[in-house]
Every structure is written in structure tokens, then in C-alpha cells.
Design a protein around this motif. Structure first.
Motif, PDB file in Angstrom:
ATOM      1  N   GLY A 107      26.925   0.178  38.375  1.00 50.73           N
ATOM      2  CA  GLY A 107      26.898   1.812  38.542  1.00 50.73           C
ATOM      3  C   GLY A 107      26.310   2.289  36.973  1.00 50.73           C
ATOM      4  N   GLU A 108      26.246   3.516  37.104  1.00 55.61           N
ATOM      5  CA  GLU A 108      25.550   4.315  35.768  1.00 55.61           C
ATOM      6  C   GLU A 108      26.576   3.770  34.595  1.00 55.61           C
ATOM      7  OE1 GLU A 108      22.903   6.798  33.661  1.00 55.61           O
ATOM      8  OE2 GLU A 108      22.855   5.683  35.466  1.00 55.61           O
ATOM      9  N   GLY A 109      27.871   4.123  34.699  1.00 59.81           N
ATOM     10  CA  GLY A 109      28.895   4.006  33.615  1.00 59.81           C
ATOM     11  C   GLY A 109      29.022   2.542  33.223  1.00 59.81           C
ATOM     12  N   ALA A 110      28.961   1.630  34.220  1.00 61.99           N
ATOM     13  CA  ALA A 110      29.124   0.056  34.020  1.00 61.99           C
ATOM     14  C   ALA A 110      27.681  -0.381  33.485  1.00 61.99           C
ATOM     15  CB  ALA A 110      29.619  -0.470  35.287  1.00 61.99           C
ATOM     16  N   SER A 111      26.889   0.470  33.524  1.00 64.62           N
ATOM     17  CA  SER A 111      25.557  -0.310  33.067  1.00 64.62           C
ATOM     18  C   SER A 111      25.542  -0.209  31.431  1.00 64.62           C
ATOM     19  CB  SER A 111      24.430   0.563  33.515  1.00 64.62           C
ATOM     20  OG  SER A 111      24.415   1.800  32.851  1.00 64.62           O
ATOM     21  N   PHE A 112      26.525   0.367  30.973  1.00 65.74           N
ATOM     22  CA  PHE A 112      26.498   0.072  29.420  1.00 65.74           C
ATOM     23  C   PHE A 112      27.658  -0.802  29.352  1.00 65.74           C
ATOM     24  CE2 PHE A 112      25.209   4.656  30.152  1.00 65.74           C
ATOM     25  CZ  PHE A 112      24.092   4.685  29.420  1.00 65.74           C
ATOM     26  N   VAL A 113      27.512  -2.104  28.698  1.00 67.50           N
ATOM     27  CA  VAL A 113      28.430  -2.931  28.619  1.00 67.50           C
ATOM     28  C   VAL A 113      29.653  -2.642  27.820  1.00 67.50           C
ATOM     29  CG1 VAL A 113      27.434  -4.328  27.003  1.00 67.50           C
ATOM     30  CG2 VAL A 113      28.960  -5.345  28.765  1.00 67.50           C
ATOM     31  N   GLY A 114      29.633  -1.850  26.913  1.00 66.86           N
ATOM     32  CA  GLY A 114      30.725  -1.347  26.047  1.00 66.86           C
ATOM     33  C   GLY A 114      31.483  -0.581  26.608  1.00 66.86           C
ATOM     34  N   ASN A 115      31.240   0.111  27.737  1.00 67.01           N
ATOM     35  CA  ASN A 115      32.214   0.656  28.876  1.00 67.01           C
ATOM     36  C   ASN A 115      33.236  -0.066  29.650  1.00 67.01           C
ATOM     37  OD1 ASN A 115      31.197   3.264  27.845  1.00 67.01           O
ATOM     38  ND2 ASN A 115      30.018   3.246  29.773  1.00 67.01           N
ATOM     39  N   LEU A 116      33.070  -1.549  29.561  1.00 64.24           N
ATOM     40  CA  LEU A 116      33.819  -2.165  30.405  1.00 64.24           C
ATOM     41  C   LEU A 116      35.093  -2.794  29.509  1.00 64.24           C
ATOM     42  CD1 LEU A 116      30.895  -4.509  31.809  1.00 64.24           C
ATOM     43  CD2 LEU A 116      32.036  -2.533  32.984  1.00 64.24           C
TER      44      LEU A 116
END
Length: 336
Positions: A107-116
Motif C-alpha cells: 500500500g501507499e504507506g508501506a511503499s516507503f520502506v522506512g515506515n515498516l
């Protein structure tokens, strides 16, 4: 999360380094940028167009940095194509939605790996690095987070894995509206992070009569409908990323001139490998746009030469950075 360039940790390039530029390429899968992120989008046919572009760059004395992601590294034909390019350095790029292990919903948020979660980001990094090393025989020295998606744990995780260079920060860009990081307070200068990494921000240059106004001007323009466009059309202020994707050649030539006037010592240019084949990115949708993509290089490479910027390989950048040291102690301004 906000990042900022710490003035005291900027690299003090030796005089012998002169003015240089580095070409970096996101070598990645083809996917529809308008659609939701899909784990199934792993086609890498556009990599076949890379050797012709590499030859063109090599003729200009350029040894690019190729940042390959998991679909490329895991495809024997694609990674062999990249590995066969003489003078190329292969680094890593992480697109979390197509990089195992798949522990998070795409998803959009999870496409930024640093958010994981830290452990998920770490596991994806380990998979990517191991896949590249297995395919090429060498561990990558440089890294870029796909979508410039650095997070609070990213730099430490990279340092723990022996990565020497991060080039995930896109100078003067803010991705918070999509869920990403804020680099609006990151300039073009290379610097050392607290973790010991050499950070090479992707270059974005202010041009126009008011280009020296500071960060307050573009921030104020964002609050006015079409404010940034009005400033740009009036020739007062615009921000020009050094890329052939979505940026006209004339703007980029002006940006190179401004960078020289500002005393920049290293510029980092970039593009995505799928743009080499029409229809894969929003920047190159047809043959006419592909022609403009190539014409950009015909204008910008001579401009770089006119203003004293010579090509540099990643190896040369690393040697010069180690030789020159830093303006002051290493660090990264606190982020929020």
C-alpha cells in the motif's frame, strides 16, 4: 520524519577533486505508477535497453551507479545484463512491495520502506543484499530507498550491513503528503551521517531571480494556489531536479549554471531505467518523449563541461570523501 543537512558534517572535498557529477540509475521493474502497488509487477524487460544508454554515457566518460532492486537482482538475464556493463558500480535499491519477505500489506504507506517495523525493513535489506551478492559476487556499497523512503531506523540498518553510501535523500523535496520523509531542509552537499555513512543527496537546484531567498519562499508558495507555478513562470524562483524525467533541458542547463555559481562540488543526477522504453513511466510515454529524454543529455552534458563539472565514479567519490574529511564532526540534525 524530517531530515536536514548538518553544516558541520559536510564533506570537505580536496582541491584535486574539482567539480564533479555522478550519474545514478534506479534499475527496477516496470509497473503502472497510477495503479496500486502490486507484488506481481516484476517485469524487467526494459533492462535490455540499458546497454545502449550505458554506451552513450561511457562515450562521455561516465561510469554510472546502477541501483538495482530485487526483481532485477533475482532475474538472471537482467542482472547479467547490468553486471556486464564495463565501468559500472552496482548498488542496491529497495522497493518493499516486490522485495521479500512479504510481511506487510502492500500500500501507499508501506511503499516507503522506512515506515515498516525495524525488523521487517532489516529482513528486506538482508534479502536484497544477499540476492545482489549471490548474483554478482560482490556486496553493494551504495543504497537508495525506493521512493526516497528513509525512516528512523534506515541509516543504522545500512551501516550495520556494511553499506558505505546512502543516496536516498532528494534535496529540497517533501514527501510527507504521501506518507514519506521530508527532505526540504536537505541541501545538495554531501555529508557524513552519525552512523558513518556518506550521504549523497540527489541534486535539486534553485534557479530564478529570487533563488537565494531561502526555504521560506517555496514553503510560502505552497500555501498559495498555483503559487510555485506563478513564481516559475515569472522567472523568480523554481526548483530544478537534475534528471531528464519531467524536467526540460533549458531548465536543467540553467540549474547547472546556478550550481556552479553556488560553488557546488558534486552533483548527483538520476533517472529510472524503465524510462528507456516508452510507456513504462509517466515521463516517457511515447517516442517523442523518449527523444526529449535523450536530447536532455545532449544539452546538459555540454553544460556540465562548460561549468567545469567532470564525471566521477562512485569509487572516485569515496576516495575523495575519505581524503578530504569533513567540515566538522559527523552527524545528522535531529529529525522529527
Amino acid at each position: 520524519m524530517r531530515f536536514a543537512t548538518p553544516a558541520a558534517a559536510r564533506v570537505a572535498w580536496p582541491s584535486s577533486f574539482g567539480r564533479r557529477f555522478l550519474v545514478s540509475v534506479d534499475v527496477e521493474e516496470e509497473f503502472d505508477w497510477r495503479k496500486p502497488f502490486s507484488r506481481a509487477a516484476r517485469g524487467v524487460t526494459a533492462v535490455a535497453a540499458l546497454p545502449a544508454m550505458h554506451a552513450r554515457l561511457a562515450d562521455a566518460g561516465i561510469g554510472p551507479l546502477y541501483l538495482v532492486d530485487h526483481p532485477v537482482a533475482a532475474n538472471p538475464r537482467a542482472i547479467a545484463t547490468v553486471a556486464a556493463l564495463a565501468g559500472a558500480e552496482i548498488g542496491a535499491q529497495l522497493h518493499p512491495w516486490v522485495n521479500p519477505p512479504d510481511r506487510e500489506p502492500a500500500g501507499e504507506g508501506a511503499s516507503f520502506v522506512g515506515n515498516l517495523p525495524r525488523e521487517v525493513e532489516a529482513a528486506k535489506l538482508d534479502t536484497l543484499i544477499a540476492t545482489i551478492e549471490s548474483a554478482t559476487g560482490a556486496a553493494p556499497r551504495a543504497y537508495r530507498a525506493g521512493r526516497y523512503g528513509l525512516g528512523p531506523a534506515s541509516l543504522a540498518l545500512l551501516a550495520e550491513r556494511g553499506i558505505r553510501v546512502d543516496t536516498s535523500m532528494r534535496a529540497r523535496h517533501d514527501y510527507r503528503a504521501a506518507g514519506g520523509a521530508d527532505f526540504s531542509h536537505v541541501g545538495n552537499a554531501a555529508f557524513r551521517t552519525r552512523e558513518g555513512l556518506l550521504e549523497l543527496p540527489l541534486s535539486t537546484v534553485d534557479v530564478g531571480r529570487w533563488r537565494g531567498a531561502g526555504e521560506w519562499l517555496p514553503q510560502a508558495a505552497r500555501r498559495v494556489p498555483k503559487g510555485r507555478g506563478l513564481l516559475a513562470r515569472a522567472g523568480l524562483h523554481s526548483r530544478v531536479p537534475l534528471t531528464p524525467e519531467g524536467v526540460c533541458a533549458a531548465e536543467s542547463v540553467a540549474a547547472v549554471r546556478a550550481a556552479a555559481q553556488d560553488g557546488e562540488r558534486l552533483l548527483v543526477l538520476s533517472f529510472h531505467s524503465p524510462s528507456l522504453v516508452p510507456g513504462n513511466t509517466p515521463y516517457v510515454r511515447d517516442d517523442a518523449e523518449l527523444a526529449r529524454f535523450h536530447a536532455w543529455w545532449d544539452a546538459v552534458l555540454p553544460a556540465l563541461a562548460r561549468h567545469g563539472f567532470e564525471p566521477a565514479s562512485l569509487a572516485e567519490v569515496l576516495v575523495a570523501a575519505d581524503e578530504g574529511g569533513m567540515v566538522g564532526p559527523a552527524g545528522l540534525e535531529p529529525a522529527t
